[in-house]
Design a protein around this motif. Structure first.
Motif, PDB file in Angstrom:
ATOM      1  N   PRO A  69      83.169 -28.427 103.605  1.00 45.12           N
ATOM      2  CA  PRO A  69      83.459 -27.628 104.800  1.00 45.12           C
ATOM      3  C   PRO A  69      84.507 -26.556 104.584  1.00 45.12           C
ATOM      4  O   PRO A  69      85.113 -26.098 105.545  1.00 45.12           O
ATOM      5  N   PHE A  70      84.739 -26.163 103.336  1.00 42.03           N
ATOM      6  CA  PHE A  70      85.742 -25.142 103.045  1.00 42.03           C
ATOM      7  C   PHE A  70      85.283 -23.758 103.515  1.00 42.03           C
ATOM      8  O   PHE A  70      86.088 -22.902 103.834  1.00 42.03           O
ATOM      9  N   HIS A  71      83.964 -23.550 103.551  1.00 39.69           N
ATOM     10  CA  HIS A  71      83.421 -22.256 103.967  1.00 39.69           C
ATOM     11  C   HIS A  71      82.408 -22.440 105.094  1.00 39.69           C
ATOM     12  O   HIS A  71      81.865 -23.522 105.288  1.00 39.69           O
ATOM     13  N   GLU A  72      82.144 -21.334 105.779  1.00 39.06           N
ATOM     14  CA  GLU A  72      81.062 -21.251 106.756  1.00 39.06           C
ATOM     15  C   GLU A  72      79.999 -20.290 106.242  1.00 39.06           C
ATOM     16  O   GLU A  72      80.310 -19.231 105.706  1.00 39.06           O
ATOM     17  N   LEU A  73      78.735 -20.673 106.423  1.00 39.09           N
ATOM     18  CA  LEU A  73      77.599 -19.817 106.078  1.00 39.09           C
ATOM     19  C   LEU A  73      76.619 -19.876 107.240  1.00 39.09           C
ATOM     20  O   LEU A  73      76.122 -20.956 107.574  1.00 39.09           O
ATOM     21  N   PHE A  74      76.361 -18.733 107.884  1.00 38.73           N
ATOM     22  CA  PHE A  74      75.457 -18.753 109.030  1.00 38.73           C
ATOM     23  C   PHE A  74      74.884 -17.356 109.272  1.00 38.73           C
ATOM     24  O   PHE A  74      75.561 -16.351 109.084  1.00 38.73           O
ATOM     25  N   PRO A  75      73.610 -17.274 109.679  1.00 38.86           N
ATOM     26  CA  PRO A  75      73.012 -15.990 110.070  1.00 38.86           C
ATOM     27  C   PRO A  75      73.242 -15.744 111.553  1.00 38.86           C
ATOM     28  O   PRO A  75      73.094 -16.643 112.380  1.00 38.86           O
ATOM     29  N   GLY A  98      66.974 -16.511 111.667  1.00 33.09           N
ATOM     30  CA  GLY A  98      67.446 -17.548 110.764  1.00 33.09           C
ATOM     31  C   GLY A  98      66.346 -18.469 110.288  1.00 33.09           C
ATOM     32  O   GLY A  98      66.508 -19.191 109.291  1.00 33.09           O
ATOM     33  N   SER A  99      65.191 -18.464 110.980  1.00 31.46           N
ATOM     34  CA  SER A  99      64.063 -19.287 110.536  1.00 31.46           C
ATOM     35  C   SER A  99      63.572 -18.859 109.160  1.00 31.46           C
ATOM     36  O   SER A  99      62.934 -19.645 108.443  1.00 31.46           O
ATOM     37  N   ILE A 100      63.867 -17.624 108.777  1.00 28.14           N
ATOM     38  CA  ILE A 100      63.491 -17.154 107.440  1.00 28.14           C
ATOM     39  C   ILE A 100      64.127 -18.046 106.375  1.00 28.14           C
ATOM     40  O   ILE A 100      63.493 -18.415 105.384  1.00 28.14           O
ATOM     41  N   TYR A 101      65.396 -18.406 106.561  1.00 31.09           N
ATOM     42  CA  TYR A 101      66.078 -19.268 105.593  1.00 31.09           C
ATOM     43  C   TYR A 101      65.574 -20.705 105.671  1.00 31.09           C
ATOM     44  O   TYR A 101      65.423 -21.375 104.660  1.00 31.09           O
ATOM     45  N   ASN A 115      69.098 -20.358 122.510  1.00 29.51           N
ATOM     46  CA  ASN A 115      70.147 -21.295 122.123  1.00 29.51           C
ATOM     47  C   ASN A 115      70.443 -21.149 120.636  1.00 29.51           C
ATOM     48  O   ASN A 115      69.516 -21.094 119.816  1.00 29.51           O
ATOM     49  N   LYS A 116      71.742 -21.074 120.283  1.00 27.85           N
ATOM     50  CA  LYS A 116      72.117 -20.941 118.870  1.00 27.85           C
ATOM     51  C   LYS A 116      73.412 -21.693 118.615  1.00 27.85           C
ATOM     52  O   LYS A 116      74.336 -21.657 119.443  1.00 27.85           O
ATOM     53  N   THR A 117      73.479 -22.394 117.455  1.00 26.06           N
ATOM     54  CA  THR A 117      74.675 -23.134 117.070  1.00 26.06           C
ATOM     55  C   THR A 117      74.960 -22.911 115.593  1.00 26.06           C
ATOM     56  O   THR A 117      74.094 -22.460 114.830  1.00 26.06           O
ATOM     57  N   LEU A 118      76.184 -23.261 115.203  1.00 27.66           N
ATOM     58  CA  LEU A 118      76.563 -23.182 113.791  1.00 27.66           C
ATOM     59  C   LEU A 118      75.858 -24.228 112.945  1.00 27.66           C
ATOM     60  O   LEU A 118      75.792 -24.102 111.728  1.00 27.66           O
ATOM     61  N   ARG A 119      75.351 -25.267 113.555  1.00 28.40           N
ATOM     62  CA  ARG A 119      74.786 -26.392 112.800  1.00 28.40           C
ATOM     63  C   ARG A 119      73.405 -26.100 112.236  1.00 28.40           C
ATOM     64  O   ARG A 119      72.924 -26.819 111.377  1.00 28.40           O
ATOM     65  N   SER A 120      72.752 -25.072 112.734  1.00 26.74           N
ATOM     66  CA  SER A 120      71.399 -24.747 112.277  1.00 26.74           C
ATOM     67  C   SER A 120      71.331 -23.264 111.951  1.00 26.74           C
ATOM     68  O   SER A 120      71.903 -22.441 112.677  1.00 26.74           O
ATOM     69  N   PRO A 121      70.618 -22.893 110.887  1.00 30.22           N
ATOM     70  CA  PRO A 121      70.526 -21.465 110.577  1.00 30.22           C
ATOM     71  C   PRO A 121      69.722 -20.690 111.614  1.00 30.22           C
ATOM     72  O   PRO A 121      69.897 -19.483 111.748  1.00 30.22           O
ATOM     73  N   PRO A 145      71.207  -7.648 112.179  1.00 31.02           N
ATOM     74  CA  PRO A 145      71.174  -8.972 111.544  1.00 31.02           C
ATOM     75  C   PRO A 145      72.124  -9.056 110.352  1.00 31.02           C
ATOM     76  O   PRO A 145      72.187  -8.144 109.526  1.00 31.02           O
ATOM     77  N   LYS A 146      72.868 -10.162 110.282  1.00 26.80           N
ATOM     78  CA  LYS A 146      73.838 -10.369 109.210  1.00 26.80           C
ATOM     79  C   LYS A 146      73.774 -11.818 108.731  1.00 26.80           C
ATOM     80  O   LYS A 146      73.490 -12.735 109.500  1.00 26.80           O
ATOM     81  N   LEU A 147      74.083 -12.006 107.448  1.00 21.53           N
ATOM     82  CA  LEU A 147      74.353 -13.331 106.911  1.00 21.53           C
ATOM     83  C   LEU A 147      75.853 -13.400 106.666  1.00 21.53           C
ATOM     84  O   LEU A 147      76.399 -12.645 105.863  1.00 21.53           O
ATOM     85  N   HIS A 148      76.543 -14.300 107.381  1.00 18.58           N
ATOM     86  CA  HIS A 148      77.999 -14.409 107.329  1.00 18.58           C
ATOM     87  C   HIS A 148      78.405 -15.504 106.348  1.00 18.58           C
ATOM     88  O   HIS A 148      77.835 -16.595 106.353  1.00 18.58           O
ATOM     89  N   PHE A 149      79.423 -15.192 105.536  1.00 13.20           N
ATOM     90  CA  PHE A 149      80.037 -16.195 104.656  1.00 13.20           C
ATOM     91  C   PHE A 149      81.534 -15.952 104.662  1.00 13.20           C
ATOM     92  O   PHE A 149      81.996 -14.828 104.437  1.00 13.20           O
ATOM     93  N   ARG A 150      82.302 -17.014 104.919  1.00 14.10           N
ATOM     94  CA  ARG A 150      83.759 -16.847 104.971  1.00 14.10           C
ATOM     95  C   ARG A 150      84.427 -18.222 104.901  1.00 14.10           C
ATOM     96  O   ARG A 150      83.818 -19.237 105.233  1.00 14.10           O
ATOM     97  N   PRO A 151      85.689 -18.260 104.466  1.00 12.29           N
ATOM     98  CA  PRO A 151      86.459 -19.504 104.609  1.00 12.29           C
ATOM     99  C   PRO A 151      86.551 -19.869 106.084  1.00 12.29           C
ATOM    100  O   PRO A 151      86.630 -18.996 106.945  1.00 12.29           O
ATOM    101  N   ILE A 152      86.544 -21.161 106.378  1.00 15.78           N
ATOM    102  CA  ILE A 152      86.597 -21.593 107.772  1.00 15.78           C
ATOM    103  C   ILE A 152      87.882 -21.056 108.401  1.00 15.78           C
ATOM    104  O   ILE A 152      88.977 -21.324 107.912  1.00 15.78           O
ATOM    105  N   PRO A 153      87.792 -20.319 109.481  1.00 17.63           N
ATOM    106  CA  PRO A 153      88.960 -19.610 110.031  1.00 17.63           C
ATOM    107  C   PRO A 153      89.763 -20.456 111.009  1.00 17.63           C
ATOM    108  O   PRO A 153      89.879 -20.126 112.174  1.00 17.63           O
TER     109      PRO A 153
END
Length: 517
Positions: free
Chosen positions: A287-293, A158-161, A51-57, A301-309
Motif C-alpha cells: 500500500p505504499f503507492h496508489e494506482l487508479f484510472p 478502467g474496464s480496459i485494464y 459509481n467509482k471507487t479506489l478499490r476497482s479500476p 482520461p488519466k492513469l494515476h500513480f503516486r505515493p499514498i498522500p
C-alpha cells in the motif's frame, strides 16, 4: 449553521457511439473497425447512476430510457458512451429529432455536435463501455397495462485494464519482442524506478509500437493490440491521436509522481502474462503507492500513480522518501474541493474500532533481500494487551535505491514508519458517507474541505475513496443530481498544522463522554 440557499438546474446528457459495423469477419482495416456514429439519448433519460471507487479500476454505470422505442435496436453491447452532468444548467440538451421510421440516425450526432461536446468536456463524469442492454416487462399498477423499461449498463474506461488479457502467439513466437523488451528493461530511459517500470509495462501491453522499432512491427503479433476507440468519440473528447486510435496511444495518459523505489526484474516475460490490471498492480508496491484510472478535472482520461498522500507527521522520521510524499490536504498537490453548508444533504460518519492497528511489518520477498536487511515488526505492546493483535502486514518485491543492486535498509525502515503513520491513527479518523449536491470536481483520490458554515463537519478534511452519481428525472420534468461520497481519514484542520498526532487524542472535537483509546 448557514441559512443561505442555492438555485440548481440539474442537467444530464448521454451520447452513445455505436460501431458502424457491429459484426466483424476476419482481419479488417483499422480505420474501418474504428468507424462509428453517435446518437444522443438525453431526451429519453429517466435515471442515471455512476459509481467509482479506489478499490476497482473500473467504475460502473447504468441509465434507464423511456419506453419510446425498442432501444435494443439502437444501442448495442460493445458500444461506448459519454455521460455528462451539471447542476448549473450549462449542458445543452438538443431537441428530439423525430423520424417517421425507426432509422438509426433519428438522433444522429454531426460534426458540429462533436464540437459542442468538446465544449462541455469539463462536465464529463464517465467514459463508458456498454456491456448490456436489458428490457424488463411489468404490469402497470394503475391500469394494469403491460409496460417495458430499458436499462443500459457497463463500466467506465478502467474496464480496459480489468478486461485485457495479455496474449502471446505461442505458435509463431517472435523473438524480436523479447529482445526489445529485455533490452529496454535492463536500460530504461527513466531508470528502474517503480513509475518507470509501470510506464514500460503499460506500453508493452497497450502501445508496443512506442517501444519496438518500426522495422520489427511483425513482433506486434506477439502482443494483442486491443481496444480501438470510436473515432467520433475521440473528436468529442479533443483527443488527437497521430497513430492508430488505440487506447494506449492516447497522449499524456500518465499522471505519475516519481518514486524512489526500485526493484529487480529477472525475467521480462514474467511481466507479460495474465490480466493487465493484475500485472500492473503487482508491481505498484501497495500500500505504499496508489494506482487508479480516473478522469482529470478537464474530463481527460488519466492513469494515476503516486505515493499514498496521507503524510501527517513532518518527514523527519523517514528522510529518504518524505520529499516525494505529499502532506494530507496539501493544496500544492491536491485539487482541494471546498464545500459549504448548502452543498451538504446528509452524512453518516464515525470512527472505526476495527481499524485499530498495533503491529506494522513490511515483508520483503526478493532473493536479494537478506534477513539482516529486513526490518523487525513495529508494534505497540500496550495496545495489543488491551485490544488484541491488530496487524498491518504487507508483502513487497523490494525497495532498492536507484543505482543500487541491493535493498536499502534505511528505505525499508522508512517504509515501516510510513505504514505505521498511515494506519496507526485510523481508529481516530472519521470515515463513512457524505451526500452532497452534484459537483463536477469530485474524483476518487481527491480531498474535500468543509468551511465554517457546515454543521458538525466545520473545517474538516476528508479523503474521497469512492462516489456515486445519481441523476433522476420524474414524470413532471423535475430533475436532480446528487452524489454519495465514500470518505475516509476525516480530520480537523487544526491537526494538519501540528507536527504529529497524539495517539490518545481524537482528530476531531470530542463533544460527548466515552472511551477514546
Amino acid at each position: 449553521m448557514s441559512n443561505t440557499t442555492i438555485s440548481l438546474n440539474p442537467k444530464c446528457r448521454i451520447v452513445v457511439f455505436n460501431w458502424l459495423r457491429p459484426e466483424l469477419d476476419g482481419e479488417e482495416a483499422t480505420s474501418t473497425i474504428a468507424e462509428s456514429e453517435g446518437i444522443d439519448v438525453s431526451s429519453y433519460l429517466k435515471e442515471v447512476s455512476f459509481n467509482k471507487t479506489l478499490r476497482s479500476p473500473s467504475g460502473t454505470f447504468s441509465f434507464s430510457l423511456a419506453n419510446d422505442r425498442d432501444w435494443k435496436q439502437f444501442i448495442r453491447p460493445g458500444a461506448w458512451c459519454l455521460i455528462y452532468m451539471c447542476n448549473d444548467g450549462a449542458i445543452d440538451i438538443p431537441r428530439i429529432k423525430h423520424s417517421d421510421s425507426q432509422e438509426k440516425n433519428f438522433l444522429s450526432i454531426q460534426q458540429s455536435d462533436l464540437r459542442d461536446l468538446a465544449d462541455i468536456r469539463p462536465y464529463l463524469r464517465c467514459i463508458g463501455y456498454i456491456e448490456t442492454v436489458r428490457a424488463k416487462g411489468f404490469i402497470g399498477e394503475e391500469r394494469g397495462e403491460f409496460d417495458v423499461d430499458y436499462t443500459v449498463s457497463g463500466r467506465d474506461f478502467g474496464s480496459i485494464y480489468e478486461t485485457t488479457e495479455i496474449y502471446h502467439n505461442r505458435v509463431q513466437f517472435d523473438q524480436t519482442l523479447l529482445l526489445s523488451a529485455g533490452a529496454f528493461i535492463k536500460n530504461p530511459p527513466e531508470g528502474k524506478t517503480v513509475d518507470g517500470l509501470l510506464k514500460l509495462l503499460h506500453d508493452l501491453i497497450f502501445a508496443p509500437s512506442k517501444i519496438i522499432k518500426k522495422d520489427d512491427l511483425k513482433s506486434l503479433n506477439s502482443v494483442a493490440t486491443q481496444w480501438l476507440l470510436p473515432s467520433p468519440m475521440l473528436k468529442a473528447l479533443e483527443i488527437n491521436i497521430t497513430d492508430e486510435p488505440y487506447y494506449g496511444n492516447i497522449p499524456d495518459l500518465f499522471k505519475f509522481t516519481p518514486s524512489k523505489c526500485s526493484f529487480p526484474v529477472e525475467n521480462p516475460l514474467a511481466l507479460l502474462n495474465g490480466i493487465a490490471w493484475e500485472r500492473l498492480k503487482a508491481h505498484s508496491i501497495e500500500p505504499f503507492h496508489e494506482l487508479f484510472p480516473e478522469l482529470d478535472k478537464t474530463g481527460y482520461p488519466k492513469l494515476h500513480f503516486r505515493p499514498i498522500p496521507w503524510r501527517i507527521t513532518e518527514g523527519a522520521e523517514y528522510p529518504n522518501i518524505s520529499q516525494t510524499i505529499p502532506k494530507f490536504a496539501d493544496p500544492n498537490f491536491f485539487n482541494i474541493i471546498e464545500l459549504s453548508a448548502e452543498d451538504v444533504i446528509g452524512f453518516d460518519l464515525g470512527e472505526d474500532d476495527h481499524a485499530r492497528y498495533n503491529l506494522f511489518w513490511a515483508i520483503i520477498k526478493s532473493y536479494q533481500i537478506t534477513v539482516e536487511n529486513s526490518q523487525a515488526p513495529t508494534l505497540n505492546q500496550s495496545s495489543i494487551k488491551r485490544h488484541g493483535l491488530r496487524s498491518m502486514i504487507t508483502e513487497i518485491n523490494a525497495l532498492i535505491t536507484l543505482g543500487s543492486e541491493k535493498a536499502d535498509p534505511q528505505l525499508i525502515v522508512d517504509y515501516n514508519n510510513l505504514l505505521q503513520e498511515y494506519y496507526k491513527y485510523s481508529h481516530l479518523f472519521e470515515s463513512g458517507s457524505i451526500d452532497i449536491i452534484g459537483n463536477n470536481s469530485i474524483r476518487v483520490g481527491e480531498i474535500i474541505h468543509f468551511d465554517s458554515s457546515t454543521a458538525y463537519n466545520e473545517d474538516k478534511y476528508f479523503y474521497i475513496e469512492g462516489y456515486q452519481d445519481t441523476f433522476t428525472l420524474d414524470d413532471k420534468g423535475a430533475s436532480s443530481w446528487v452524489q454519495s461520497l465514500t470518505v475516509t481519514r476525516g480530520v480537523s484542520g487544526d491537526y494538519l498544522t501540528q507536527n504529529k498526532f497524539d495517539s490518545f487524542e481524537r482528530t476531531t472535537d470530542y463533544k460527548f463522554n466515552g472511551d477514546i483509546t
